[in-house]
Design a protein around this motif. Structure first.
Motif, PDB file in Angstrom:
ATOM      1  N   PRO A  61      77.125 -30.260 -17.430  1.00 16.18           N
ATOM      2  CA  PRO A  61      75.755 -30.052 -17.938  1.00 16.18           C
ATOM      3  C   PRO A  61      75.436 -30.939 -19.140  1.00 16.18           C
ATOM      4  O   PRO A  61      74.270 -31.272 -19.364  1.00 16.18           O
ATOM      5  N   THR A  71      61.270 -32.839 -20.527  1.00  8.42           N
ATOM      6  CA  THR A  71      61.034 -34.177 -19.976  1.00  8.42           C
ATOM      7  C   THR A  71      59.752 -34.204 -19.145  1.00  8.42           C
ATOM      8  O   THR A  71      58.924 -35.120 -19.273  1.00  8.42           O
ATOM      9  N   ARG A 107      67.296 -36.570 -21.336  1.00  7.94           N
ATOM     10  CA  ARG A 107      66.693 -37.001 -22.599  1.00  7.94           C
ATOM     11  C   ARG A 107      66.361 -38.492 -22.578  1.00  7.94           C
ATOM     12  O   ARG A 107      65.342 -38.916 -23.118  1.00  7.94           O
ATOM     13  N   HIS A 128      74.123 -34.075 -17.704  1.00  8.10           N
ATOM     14  CA  HIS A 128      72.789 -33.763 -17.201  1.00  8.10           C
ATOM     15  C   HIS A 128      71.748 -33.893 -18.327  1.00  8.10           C
ATOM     16  O   HIS A 128      70.711 -34.559 -18.191  1.00  8.10           O
ATOM     17  N   ILE A 129      72.036 -33.233 -19.442  1.00  9.13           N
ATOM     18  CA  ILE A 129      71.060 -33.155 -20.543  1.00  9.13           C
ATOM     19  C   ILE A 129      70.845 -34.518 -21.179  1.00  9.13           C
ATOM     20  O   ILE A 129      69.708 -34.906 -21.475  1.00  9.13           O
ATOM     21  N   ARG A 130      71.943 -35.292 -21.335  1.00  8.11           N
ATOM     22  CA  ARG A 130      71.791 -36.638 -21.932  1.00  8.11           C
ATOM     23  C   ARG A 130      70.956 -37.546 -21.033  1.00  8.11           C
ATOM     24  O   ARG A 130      70.106 -38.305 -21.510  1.00  8.11           O
ATOM     25  N   TYR A 141      65.712 -26.213 -19.423  1.00 11.34           N
ATOM     26  CA  TYR A 141      64.872 -26.411 -20.616  1.00 11.34           C
ATOM     27  C   TYR A 141      64.669 -27.900 -20.889  1.00 11.34           C
ATOM     28  O   TYR A 141      63.551 -28.348 -21.162  1.00 11.34           O
ATOM     29  N   GLU A 142      65.753 -28.662 -20.793  1.00 15.11           N
ATOM     30  CA  GLU A 142      65.630 -30.103 -21.039  1.00 15.11           C
ATOM     31  C   GLU A 142      64.784 -30.767 -19.961  1.00 15.11           C
ATOM     32  O   GLU A 142      64.007 -31.685 -20.234  1.00 15.11           O
ATOM     33  N   CYS A 143      64.897 -30.284 -18.730  1.00 16.09           N
ATOM     34  CA  CYS A 143      64.082 -30.812 -17.631  1.00 16.09           C
ATOM     35  C   CYS A 143      62.603 -30.530 -17.886  1.00 16.09           C
ATOM     36  O   CYS A 143      61.740 -31.392 -17.685  1.00 16.09           O
ATOM     37  N   ALA A 159      70.057 -24.337 -20.023  1.00 16.57           N
ATOM     38  CA  ALA A 159      69.961 -25.480 -20.932  1.00 16.57           C
ATOM     39  C   ALA A 159      69.432 -26.717 -20.198  1.00 16.57           C
ATOM     40  O   ALA A 159      68.580 -27.454 -20.711  1.00 16.57           O
ATOM     41  N   ILE A 160      69.949 -26.939 -18.977  1.00 15.44           N
ATOM     42  CA  ILE A 160      69.468 -28.078 -18.178  1.00 15.44           C
ATOM     43  C   ILE A 160      67.996 -27.891 -17.823  1.00 15.44           C
ATOM     44  O   ILE A 160      67.181 -28.831 -17.912  1.00 15.44           O
TER      45      ILE A 160
END
Length: 806
Positions: free
Chosen positions: A177, A229, A185, A180-182, A224-226, A221-222
């Motif tokens: 994950p 974006t 971003r 994924h998040i990096r 939320y970041e998605c 967490a993924i």
């Protein structure tokens, strides 16, 4: 120094301890770091990859800008090193270098882009972070990555999202994950502001948003970041609705952190797609009732943003219902938001009044002064609802007398519209019948004035209400007078003074009482709202004569920026007035303007008296020496007649130059300006000393004053401008601003060219009218603009050292 010796050692254990000590004991601001630069350079080129790793780790933690410039080539070379751990450390070190020296970013663009093709997750994640930071500091890197790297990043994210189970990277059933998040971003940075790049990533973002598991924190967490974006890249309506629906699901999560971040993101999303957020309104309102204080406050802010004309009624109803059972520490914030919503989106006045009375009944002690002031303004403007409002307040008072703000509004309305309450005037169909006697109405005010928790403002308002009811309810006048007299011995001077003065009005001044206690004139809502918003401008005057001929390309400065610049607006300064009525209005809270006076106020066949004369009547100047008023005001009588004029008190010099005083009058000191020396008198009026209003290394401004006899409020000022520099000033402009209690008029200047070296001057005449003469001194701010050697120059200053008595 021991650390430096250990670093210089050839052995790995000593170097390791030396670098560890260096990172712990020093930071980039220490000059001793310059001594270690050479050792770092040698170790970055060392054959042992572990020693290279130690040097990269130290450099990435403590390098200064100078060290970054010196060692950047070595780090750039190590980005292509054979060992993946070394490449990873070199990427992290490069991030530190470009943050310290953004100019070096272009050197790392190609090596960083090469890292995005790595298969090793450790190297890949650091390469993605390096590219993200490069795009933030370098427009060239951002453009390069958009063109060359977007497709590869999308493929990498798709591979990671769809990869089979890999035990070394698996967390809660999700492959890496963190990677994924990096990746998300970096796509966020690349897609922002670029529609083409955004189109390339739409499919993979939709796939991540729909296929990621939400039963574990890693998946949330993924997601939320998605969502972040999706909300940041260029417009795609369907994706945004999907993202907002994910946030809606987050609001139902049992984890407080997830709900909180969802509320934060929805506050950003509401500016993009309000309608999609509105679908989750019920869930958001439930969050206002959450047990967690942070979530409550954030949800309340979001609800406030969601309110519009179509949903204000149901939302306000829910919030007021919750207000009844909310915690004490949350009532303040909740009350403020509800009052703001009601004021901003109220569809009709009766709804506004109803809702405000509910708020005052439940949380009146948390309502700010400006809110109930605004309510009174609205009530005064709703003439057809006066009877309905006073009856509603009477009912509310019976159940919520402990709410201070409700008591104040109720007392004010009963004082103004008590006769409508007793006579049941203007009954609406929605009301329940109620019977109120004069005694019942007076009881409310008596309770307010005698309640032990009532503050000074409430008691003072109650005394005014009693004075007004003494005229509205003649049969209760004696009881009202008894209640007023009870405060004659109050230890609070304000209440004592009001009690004595109001008792005098009731006892001795029947001829003017009905005019004094008339209903307040309708308060202008627009003016009140403007004052609350601070939009009332200060009095500004600029010369509009020849001196305003500006050169081409230079526009005349507008008045509003000047007002903002000088910042002299003041809401506490009353409007200019030449009568004593304003003083009486401040004293009693009644309006004695000519429009509101009725025939017969002056009593006998004498000419109508000014507000000042009425003030003398109220203060009972002509009373026996035993009168408390006489004792308070003076040990002797000032005038023989209560109708004597106060003319002459407006000027400090007038008292010393009167030819004669009325018979029996005692010597008087200056009541307005205090003990000041008498100004010398000339044939044309008092003489005042000149002052230096402004002086800099290049300019001096002198003010000379004159005042015509018999007109103490008006001051004539002659401003003299002298150029102290060796350069001639052209396009000379003088501007001034004063507070609202002053009026300023500027005549054109004698010239707009100021000779150099003091060989000549410019003069300009000003006239200032001080409506608060004797109470407030003159104050002025100035702005002077001119050209010297074709350069525009602006100087500013404030004058507050005006002579006393102006």
């Amino acid at each position: 120094m021991e650390c430096l010796k250990l670093i210089a050692s050839a052995e790995f254990p000593e170097k390791r301890i030396g670098y560890l000590g260096l990172m712990l004991l020093l930071d980039e601001r220490q000059e001793v770091l310059m001594l270690v630069t050479n050792s770092l350079k040698q170790d970055l080129n060392h054959a042992n990859q572990y020693i290279v790793g130690l040097a990269l780790c130290a450099l990435g933690n403590i390098c200064s800008a100078e060290m970054a410039r010196d060692l950047a080539p070595e780090v750039e070379r190590l980005l292509q090193f054979r060992d993946p751990n070394t490449r990873k450390k070199a990427a992290l070190c490069a991030i530190r270098i470009i943050k310290k020296v953004p100019d070096l970013a272009e050197n790392f663009i190609n090596p960083a882009a090469a890292l995005l093709k790595e298969k090793h997750h450790g190297v890949l994640i650091t390469g993605v972070q390096l590219c993200t930071d490069l795009c933030k500091v370098s427009a060239e890197a951002l453009e390069y990555c958009r063109k060359k790297c977007t497709g590869g990043l999308v493929r990498t994210l798709k591979d990671v999202a769809n990869s089979p189970y890999a035990p070394e990277y698996d967390i809660a059933g999700i492959t890496d994950p963190f990677l994924h998040i990096r990746l998300l971003r970096l796509l966020h940075v690349l897609g922002q502001g670029d529609a083409d790049v955004s189109d390339l990533m739409n499919d993979i973002l939709a796939q991540v948003a729909t296929k990621t598991e939400t039963n574990k924190n890693a998946g949330n967490a993924i997601l939320y970041e998605c969502v972040e974006t999706i909300m940041s890249i260029e417009d795609n309506g369907g994706l945004r609705v999907l993202a907002i629906n994910i946030l809606g699901r987050f609001l139902s999560n049992r984890d407080n952190n997830i709900r909180y971040v969802a509320l934060n993101m929805l506050m950003k999303a509401i500016t993009v797609d309000t309608q999609a957020v509105q679908r989750h309104r019920a869930t958001i309102v439930e969050c206002v009732k959450d047990s967690d204080a942070s979530i409550r406050k954030r949800a309340l802010e979001l609800v406030y943003l969601l309110v519009n004309e179509s949903n204000v009624k149901p939302l306000t109803k829910e919030l007021i219902e919750y207000l009844e059972r909310s915690d004490q520490e949350f009532k303040g914030d909740l009350t403020a938001k509800i009052c703001s919503i009601i004021a901003k989106f109220s569809p009709e006045k009766i709804w506004y009044i109803d809702q405000m009375l509910k708020v005052l009944s439940e949380a009146g002690n948390f309502v700010k002064d400006e809110v109930w002031h605004a309510l009174i303004v609205v009530i005064s403007n709703a003439s057809d609802l006066h009877g309905y409002t006073v009856r509603a307040l009477y009912r509310a008072f019976q159940t919520s007398a402990e709410q201070e703000t409700l008591v104040r509004v109720a007392v004010w309305c009963i004082g103004e519209y008590g006769d409508l309450l007793v006579k049941n005037v203007g009954v609406l169909d929605i009301e329940d019948p109620i019977t109120v006697t004069e005694s019942d109405a007076v009881d409310v005010v008596e309770v307010a004035i005698k309640h032990h928790t009532s503050d000074l403002t409430t008691k003072a308002m109650s005394l005014i209400a009693l004075l007004k009811l003494s005229s509205r309810f003649p049969s209760s006048s004696e009881r009202i007078q008894d209640i007023i007299i009870q405060n004659r011995g109050s230890l609070v001077l304000e209440l004592q003074q009001r009690s004595i003065e109001f008792n005098s009005v009731i006892e001795k001044h029947h001829n003017i009482r009905s005019a004094l206690v008339e209903r307040m004139p309708v308060l202008d809502e627009a003016t009140f709202i403007g004052r609350r918003a601070g939009s009332t401008p200060a009095t500004v005057s600029t010369s509009n004569g020849p001196s305003l001929n500006l050169p081409n390309g230079v526009t005349k400065p507008p008045a509003a920026p000047l007002v903002d610049l000088l910042d002299l607006s003041s809401d506490d300064a009353p409007a200019p007035s030449s009568s004593g009525a304003d003083f009486l209005q401040d004293l009693l809270g009644v309006d004695l303007s000519p429009a509101s006076k009725q025939p017969g106020i002056s009593g006998t066949n004498q000419a109508p008296r000014t507000g000042t004369d009425v003030l003398l009547d109220l203060l009972s100047i002509e009373t026996p020496p035993a009168s408390p008023i006489t004792d308070i005001l003076s040990s002797s009588q000032v005038y023989k007649s209560p109708h004597a004029s106060l003319e002459g008190l407006s000027s400090p010099s007038a008292l010393s130059t009167r030819a004669a005083t009325p018979a029996g009058a005692a010597p008087m000191m200056d009541l307005l300006d205090g003990f000041v020396p008498n100004s010398p008198i000339s044939d044309n009026g008092p003489v005042y000393p000149s002052i230096v209003a402004f002086e800099s290394s290049s300019l001096r401004i002198m003010f000379n004053f004159s005042k015509a006899r018999g007109n103490p409020q008006t001051t004539s000022i002659q401003a003299t401008f002298t150029n102290l520099s060796p350069n001639v000033y052209t396009d000379f402009i003088f501007q001034a601003a004063v507070p609202k209690f002053l009026q300023l008029h500027l005549d054109p200047a004698s010239s707009n060219t100021l000779p150099a070296g003091g060989n000549g001057s410019i003069t300009q005449n000003l006239r200032v009218i001080n409506s608060q003469h004797g109470k407030k001194s003159l104050v002025m701010r100035m702005r002077i603009a001119y050209k010297s050697n074709d350069e525009d120059i602006l100087e500013e200053g404030q004058v507050s050292n005006f002579p006393r008595g102006l």
